[in-house]
Design a protein around this motif. Structure first.
Motif, short mmCIF file in Angstrom:
data_model
loop_
_atom_site.label_atom_id
_atom_site.label_comp_id
_atom_site.label_asym_id
_atom_site.label_seq_id
_atom_site.Cartn_x
_atom_site.Cartn_y
_atom_site.Cartn_z
N TRP A 96 0.79 -1.22 0.00
CA TRP A 96 0.00 0.00 0.00
C TRP A 96 0.84 1.29 0.00
O TRP A 96 0.41 2.30 -0.59
CB TRP A 96 -0.97 0.01 1.20
N PRO A 97 2.05 1.31 0.62
CA PRO A 97 2.82 2.57 0.57
C PRO A 97 3.14 3.02 -0.85
O PRO A 97 3.22 4.22 -1.13
CB PRO A 97 4.10 2.22 1.35
N GLU A 98 3.32 2.06 -1.79
CA GLU A 98 3.60 2.42 -3.18
C GLU A 98 2.40 3.16 -3.77
O GLU A 98 2.55 4.14 -4.52
CB GLU A 98 3.90 1.16 -3.99
N LEU A 99 1.20 2.71 -3.43
CA LEU A 99 -0.02 3.35 -3.91
C LEU A 99 -0.19 4.74 -3.29
O LEU A 99 -0.57 5.70 -3.96
CB LEU A 99 -1.21 2.45 -3.58
N TRP A 100 0.11 4.85 -2.01
CA TRP A 100 0.01 6.12 -1.29
C TRP A 100 0.99 7.14 -1.84
O TRP A 100 0.62 8.28 -2.14
CB TRP A 100 0.23 5.89 0.20
#
Length: 217
Positions: free
Chosen positions: A184-188
């Protein structure tokens, strides 16, 4: 030379009283393919044709003077035996042809046996066709067109964007698209500049997220 047909199941044999007057043997090669409706596409191995034997002669009654008889079978007995063999199944009876003083010893079936009965109890001229019995294997060719299409549908590229729906979170979206919520950090990081909230734990339905390029592979 004795001419005999043997039932491999019962071991019962029919030895013709006298050898046929003529035996014509056909040997050849083949290349076959067809598409019967029931089986679908069918492929038949190439190779030689089954051998065929066209036999003709006379079945003499026991009172007919002969120098030497190979058996004491009466013509009607042989005819009746052929009738019972022909009723053994949809393709007749599998038999073994043995011709003494030769190398001919092979499994056969008979497509036709044609006795000519001129009068009751008399000699019977006949013609007989024998075909080499060979195991027939059918190889069904699966329709690969539908399989290929299905694989293409299964391997469609992931959409480049994702529209947030009620109940979504960055972790849930990551897990849905990649199988791992830990991404999820990549998406954020890719989308935080355009989101209404600057809180990674708060996203709103209707927001359109850009999917990381690495996820599209």
């Amino acid at each position: 030379m004795d001419f005999a047909l043997i039932d491999p199941e019962t071991k019962e044999s029919v030895i013709f009283p006298v050898a046929p007057s003529q035996i014509k043997i056909s040997i050849g090669t083949k290349t076959m393919s067809f598409e019967p409706i029931v089986l679908g596409n069918v492929e038949i191995p190439r190779g030689r044709q089954p051998m065929t034997f066209e036999v003709s002669g006379m079945l003499p009654k026991s009172s007919t003077p002969l120098g030497k008889r190979a058996s004491d079978l009466e013509p009607n007995e042989i005819v009746e035996k052929f009738k019972s063999w022909s009723d053994a199944g949809p393709y007749g009876k599998k038999l073994r042809l043995v011709i003494s003083e030769t190398d001919w010893n092979l499994p056969v079936f008979f497509p036709s046996f044609e006795p000519t009965i001129e009068k009751a109890g008399g000699n019977i001229p006949y013609s007989l066709t024998l075909t080499e019995y060979r195991n027939f294997e059918v190889k069904e060719i699966k329709n690969t067109q539908n399989v290929t299409q299905k694989k293409r549908e299964e391997t469609k590229m992931m959409p480049k964007t994702y529209t947030v729906v009620k109940g979504d979170s960055l972790w849930a979206i990551s897990r849905k698209l990649t199988g791992s919520g830990n991404k999820w950090p990549e998406l954020w990081n890719l989308n935080k500049s355009k989101l209404k909230s600057k809180n990674k734990d708060l996203i709103y339905p209707g927001e359109v997220l850009t999917i990381p390029k690495e996820w599209l592979k």
